[in-house]
Structures are given as structure tokens and as C-alpha cells.
Design a protein around this motif. Structure first.
Motif, PDB file in Angstrom:
ATOM      1  N   VAL A   1      77.157  37.112  48.540  1.00  0.00           N
ATOM      2  CA  VAL A   1      78.534  37.144  47.751  1.00  0.00           C
ATOM      3  C   VAL A   1      79.557  36.664  48.754  1.00  0.00           C
TER       4      VAL A   1
ATOM      5  N   ASN B   1      81.045  32.952  48.694  1.00  0.00           N
ATOM      6  CA  ASN B   1      82.441  32.755  48.467  1.00  0.00           C
ATOM      7  C   ASN B   1      83.273  31.882  49.714  1.00  0.00           C
TER       8      ASN B   1
ATOM      9  N   ASP C   1      67.997  36.150  42.540  1.00  0.00           N
ATOM     10  CA  ASP C   1      68.458  37.599  41.565  1.00  0.00           C
ATOM     11  C   ASP C   1      69.484  37.212  40.703  1.00  0.00           C
ATOM     12  N   SER C   2      69.865  38.083  39.959  1.00  0.00           N
ATOM     13  CA  SER C   2      70.973  37.872  38.889  1.00  0.00           C
ATOM     14  C   SER C   2      72.163  37.582  39.373  1.00  0.00           C
ATOM     15  N   ALA C   3      72.349  38.346  40.442  1.00  0.00           N
ATOM     16  CA  ALA C   3      73.699  38.236  41.373  1.00  0.00           C
ATOM     17  C   ALA C   3      73.749  36.537  41.811  1.00  0.00           C
TER      18      ALA C   3
ATOM     19  N   LEU D   1      77.687  30.488  38.670  1.00  0.00           N
ATOM     20  CA  LEU D   1      78.649  30.651  37.550  1.00  0.00           C
ATOM     21  C   LEU D   1      80.105  30.370  38.147  1.00  0.00           C
ATOM     22  N   LEU D   2      80.126  31.240  39.244  1.00  0.00           N
ATOM     23  CA  LEU D   2      81.532  31.633  39.838  1.00  0.00           C
ATOM     24  C   LEU D   2      81.859  30.068  40.468  1.00  0.00           C
TER      25      LEU D   2
ATOM     26  N   GLU E   1      82.870  27.568  37.849  1.00  0.00           N
ATOM     27  CA  GLU E   1      84.344  27.960  37.214  1.00  0.00           C
ATOM     28  C   GLU E   1      85.242  27.226  38.294  1.00  0.00           C
TER      29      GLU E   1
ATOM     30  N   ALA F   1      66.954  31.494  32.525  1.00  0.00           N
ATOM     31  CA  ALA F   1      68.673  31.950  32.286  1.00  0.00           C
ATOM     32  C   ALA F   1      69.135  30.638  31.369  1.00  0.00           C
ATOM     33  N   LYS F   2      68.475  29.836  31.300  1.00  0.00           N
ATOM     34  CA  LYS F   2      68.901  28.327  30.614  1.00  0.00           C
ATOM     35  C   LYS F   2      70.064  27.504  31.208  1.00  0.00           C
ATOM     36  N   PHE F   3      70.085  27.914  32.925  1.00  0.00           N
ATOM     37  CA  PHE F   3      70.978  26.948  33.433  1.00  0.00           C
ATOM     38  C   PHE F   3      70.903  25.568  33.590  1.00  0.00           C
TER      39      PHE F   3
ATOM     40  N   ARG G   1      71.129  23.963  31.080  1.00  0.00           N
ATOM     41  CA  ARG G   1      72.316  23.450  30.012  1.00  0.00           C
ATOM     42  C   ARG G   1      73.661  23.475  30.823  1.00  0.00           C
ATOM     43  N   LEU G   2      73.674  24.130  31.921  1.00  0.00           N
ATOM     44  CA  LEU G   2      75.042  24.117  32.574  1.00  0.00           C
ATOM     45  C   LEU G   2      75.214  23.437  33.666  1.00  0.00           C
TER      46      LEU G   2
END
Lengths: 191, 94
Positions: free
Chosen positions: B24, B28, B49-51, B57-58, B61, B84-86, B88-89
């Protein structure tokens, strides 16, 4: 380890219990255990998501919304450290228990938190900030996850299949299958 | 390990090894402001992993929709991101 060594070690695994308090401990335990086991698709992801969930959401009671805010503010690590040092969280630990039967491996992950409404688990929209880990683990688990009523114990069960068919095994003319003899085609698997 | 290189107004983030909750702060730290285009090269990542999904996603954004491309996805990271259907993003590139 060679495939042969994996088979021989894995065959001795019957009942194992690990306790952990932190995400790092959970990751170390889960990663190490998976290395000893037969390959099961996404096993490491499923175990680690459930174990880290037990730490963050279970024992430390960091809810999904708060976690999303903390991640956005780059403050999740600090909040976890603070809670790990503070009562009542500091007295809590989580556990991973692995039990092997003749044809399955059952993993039970428990925490000492208040539990949650596991019936509400659903795959979130792709852009949602939270709720993804458990939903993915559930989607990956062929037989689904099972929770106790409270939601602080979850069980993951996968088939036990070990076949020693590597070059090292075949070169010595030994092929071991430690589960009850049962032949079936196996799809490609990854950890 | 996370490294960022900049060429013009495009930043490429190279990630190697495990891309998980331990990344993380490092992730960042490479988020520079005012960049028009972002590429995340996941070719050397063997586990997410999900993190890690949350970090992507961050970035989306932070950078804005349609400005982030994910490159060289393979193996477990590819499977997880697709579940996770990423796709689409993010734009996925070989």
C-alpha cells in the motif's frame, strides 16, 4: 521440494493448528502451508483472504466502510497497528485449523470478533471499494464457504488429490496417490 | 517491488513479485499528480490479493476514468482481475 517430496510430506499432514494475530503472520502461515499441499486452484488466495479478513474485520472490527476510508487516506496500516496494541483487540487471536480426511482437506478459520452477516456476501460491482475479498474467495471455492451462525468461523473444504507423476517419481517407477484410489482427469491448477 | 518511470505525461508502474496488502505505502508513493496516462505493468507479478485490487481502483480514482491501462497480465493475477470484472474498468493490454 520435488513433487515426490511434496507427496511424502503432504501424506503426513493430518491435523494442524496455527494461531495468528497480524496480517503478516496470516500471510506467512498461509503461504507456507500452501507450499506443503497439493496444488489446488486459488487455495492461497482463498486462505489468505479468509485469514486476513479474520484479523481486520473479525478481531480488529474494522468494518468495510471504515477500511475503505482508511485505505483512501493511506491510514489502514496505522489503524491496524493501533488496534493491535489496544484492548480489547490486543487480547484476541485468530486460528487456522487444517484437518485432512481420506479425500478432502478442511480448513477452518476462526476469530474472536463479534462476527458478521455472512448471508450478505455478494460480488460487488467492479468499482466498489470494499467487499471483494470474501466474495472472490466464495466464487473460487467449488463447494462454497460455510460459516457458523455468528460469522466468526468459516470453513473451506477442497478435495485431497495427490498424484506423484513427475519425472522424479516416474524415473524410480513409483507413482503414489495418497488419497483413496480414484482416477479422474484433473484440470490445470494453480496455487 | 514497485518502480515508476515517467515518459512525457505517461507514468509506467512496474510491479514484481507479490502485489498485496504490504504494497500500500509503496504504491501510494508513486502516485504523482497531473499525469495524463498510466500504465501498470503486472508482467512480473505472480500473486495479487483483494488489497491490490483496491489499490488499482484507487489509482483509477486518482488518475481518472479511462486513463489507466493494465499490461502483461498472466496467471493468477489475470484470473483474479477477470473474476472481479476489472476488464470493465481498465484497458487490458498484452
Amino acid at each position: 521440494l520435488s513433487v515426490r517430496e511434496h507427496c511424502e510430506v503432504a501424506d503426513h499432514l493430518r491435523n494442524v493448528r496455527f494461531e495468528f494475530r497480524t496480517r503478516d503472520e496470516a500471510a506467512a502461515v498461509g503461504h507456507t502451508l500452501v507450499q506443503l499441499l497439493p496444488r489446488v486452484a486459488y487455495l492461497e488466495f482463498m486462505l489468505l483472504e479468509l485469514m486476513i479478513n479474520a484479523v481486520e474485520h473479525g478481531n480488529l472490527e474494522i468494518g468495510s466502510r471504515l477500511k475503505a476510508e482508511l485505505i483512501r487516506d493511506n491510514a489502514l496500516d496505522a489503524e491496524i497497528e493501533a488496534r493491535l496494541a489496544r484492548a480489547p483487540y490486543r487480547y484476541r487471536s485468530a486460528a487456522l485449523v487444517m484437518q485432512r480426511t481420506a479425500d478432502r482437506i478442511n480448513f477452518s478459520i476462526s476469530d474472536e470478533g463479534p462476527g458478521f452477516d455472512w448471508r450478505a456476501i455478494a460480488m460487488p460491482d467492479p468499482g466498489a471499494r470494499s467487499g471483494r475479498g470474501l466474495a472472490l474467495a466464495q466464487a473460487m471455492c467449488p463447494d462454497g464457504l460455510r460459516f457458523n451462525e455468528t460469522g466468526n468461523v468459516v470453513t473451506l473444504s477442497v478435495p485431497w488429490e495427490v498424484e506423484c507423476t513427475s519425472a522424479s517419481a516416474s524415473s524410480s517407477s513409483r507413482t503414489t496417490r495418497s488419497s483413496p484410489s480414484r482416477s479422474r482427469a484433473r484440470s490445470p491448477r494453480t496455487r | 517491488m514497485i518502480q515508476a518511470t515517467q515518459q512525457g505525461d505517461t507514468v509506467t508502474i512496474h510491479i514484481a513479485g507479490r502485489f498485496d496488502f504490504r504494497c500500500v505505502k509503496e504504491f501510494n508513493a508513486v502516485l504523482a499528480p497531473d499525469m495524463r496516462s498510466w500504465i501498470v505493468d503486472l508482467g512480473e507479478v505472480d500473486y495479487v490479493d483483494s488489497a491490490a485490487l483496491g489499490l488499482l481502483l484507487l489509482l483509477r480514482e486518482h488518475a481518472g476514468v479511462d486513463t489507466v491501462r493494465l499490461r502483461h497480465l498472466r496467471g493468477q493475477p489475470r484470473d483474479v482481475l477477470l473474476m472481479a470484472k476489472f476488464d470493465r474498468l481498465f484497458t487490458l493490454e498484452d
